[in-house]
Write a protein that holds these residues in place. Structure first.
Motif, PDB file in Angstrom:
ATOM      1  N   CYS A  10      12.012  -7.918  -5.207  1.00  0.00           N
ATOM      2  CA  CYS A  10      13.294  -7.872  -5.907  1.00  0.00           C
ATOM      3  C   CYS A  10      14.369  -7.955  -4.838  1.00  0.00           C
ATOM      4  N   ASP A  11      15.100  -9.054  -4.854  1.00  0.00           N
ATOM      5  CA  ASP A  11      16.136  -9.284  -3.838  1.00  0.00           C
ATOM      6  C   ASP A  11      15.593  -9.047  -2.432  1.00  0.00           C
ATOM      7  N   GLU A  12      14.447  -9.635  -2.144  1.00  0.00           N
ATOM      8  CA  GLU A  12      13.796  -9.621  -0.828  1.00  0.00           C
ATOM      9  C   GLU A  12      13.219  -8.273  -0.410  1.00  0.00           C
ATOM     10  N   ILE A  13      13.196  -7.293  -1.316  1.00  0.00           N
ATOM     11  CA  ILE A  13      12.565  -6.000  -1.061  1.00  0.00           C
ATOM     12  C   ILE A  13      11.291  -5.931  -1.888  1.00  0.00           C
ATOM     13  N   ILE A  14      10.204  -5.467  -1.294  1.00  0.00           N
ATOM     14  CA  ILE A  14       8.960  -5.308  -2.057  1.00  0.00           C
ATOM     15  C   ILE A  14       9.124  -4.107  -2.980  1.00  0.00           C
ATOM     16  N   ALA A  15       9.070  -4.384  -4.275  1.00  0.00           N
ATOM     17  CA  ALA A  15       9.312  -3.350  -5.277  1.00  0.00           C
ATOM     18  C   ALA A  15       8.083  -3.043  -6.111  1.00  0.00           C
ATOM     19  N   GLY A  16       7.036  -3.873  -6.001  1.00  0.00           N
ATOM     20  CA  GLY A  16       5.868  -3.646  -6.838  1.00  0.00           C
ATOM     21  C   GLY A  16       4.684  -4.485  -6.418  1.00  0.00           C
ATOM     22  N   CYS A  58       0.821  -1.212   0.000  1.00  0.00           N
ATOM     23  CA  CYS A  58       0.000   0.000   0.000  1.00  0.00           C
ATOM     24  C   CYS A  58       0.851   1.256   0.000  1.00  0.00           C
ATOM     25  N   GLU A  59       2.071   1.164   0.491  1.00  0.00           N
ATOM     26  CA  GLU A  59       2.950   2.331   0.565  1.00  0.00           C
ATOM     27  C   GLU A  59       3.751   2.572  -0.714  1.00  0.00           C
ATOM     28  N   LEU A  60       3.723   1.648  -1.666  1.00  0.00           N
ATOM     29  CA  LEU A  60       4.443   1.831  -2.925  1.00  0.00           C
ATOM     30  C   LEU A  60       3.826   2.982  -3.701  1.00  0.00           C
ATOM     31  N   THR A  61       4.651   3.720  -4.429  1.00  0.00           N
ATOM     32  CA  THR A  61       4.153   4.882  -5.159  1.00  0.00           C
ATOM     33  C   THR A  61       4.638   4.886  -6.602  1.00  0.00           C
ATOM     34  N   LEU A  62       3.900   5.610  -7.403  1.00  0.00           N
ATOM     35  CA  LEU A  62       4.238   5.828  -8.806  1.00  0.00           C
ATOM     36  C   LEU A  62       4.686   7.270  -8.984  1.00  0.00           C
TER      37      LEU A  62
END
Length: 146
Positions: A52-58, A17-21
């Motif tokens: 991506c490499d254990e980080i939420i990227a999308g 939910c915190e990911l941004t465009l």
């Protein structure tokens, strides 16, 4: 770089939910929180975090039942602005297509997007989706035959 998909769960939903465009991209897509909420009321929708490499990227989401054009629809795919340009979206799309190909009678995948969304156009075209002229309101629908 290792990209993988993981179903949305109690450990990753909030971070998605915190990911941004970018500001330009925001006009083309609902916030991830709306998609995650939608999946709770429409259980055929399958939401995933893109790691991506254990980080939420999308984040991405697709329907597990066929809809218009007798195909399985991709509802969302996004990569956080800070992780764009690294090939994460392309690899996540490949993984999503592999997952969707396992659905019953999966012979056609469909995604709709606004014609001005150049990033989406490039991603889907490079992933084998073809514009056959289908339109739904303001969006064009492109098709990938499996």
């Amino acid at each position: 770089m290792i990209v993988r998909l993981e179903e949305i769960n109690s450990d990753n939903w909030y971070e998605c939910c915190e990911l941004t465009l970018s500001k330009e991209q925001e006009a083309f897509m609902e916030p991830n929180a709306v998609s995650i909420a939608q999946s709770k009321f429409e259980p055929t929708l399958k939401p995933y975090a893109i790691y991506c490499d254990e980080i939420i990227a999308g984040f991405l989401m697709f329907n597990s039942v066929k809809e218009e054009l007798d195909g399985y629809w991709i509802y969302r795919i996004m990569v956080d602005w800070a992780h764009q340009g690294k090939g994460i979206g392309k690899e996540a799309t490949r993984l999503m297509i592999e997952e969707m190909a396992k659905l019953p009678d999966a012979d056609k995948l469909v995604v709709g997007y606004h014609p001005d969304n150049k990033g989406a156009h490039s991603l889907y075209e490079s992933s084998g989706f073809v514009d056959e002229g289908d339109r739904f309101g303001r969006e064009m629908a492109v098709i990938k035959k499996l």
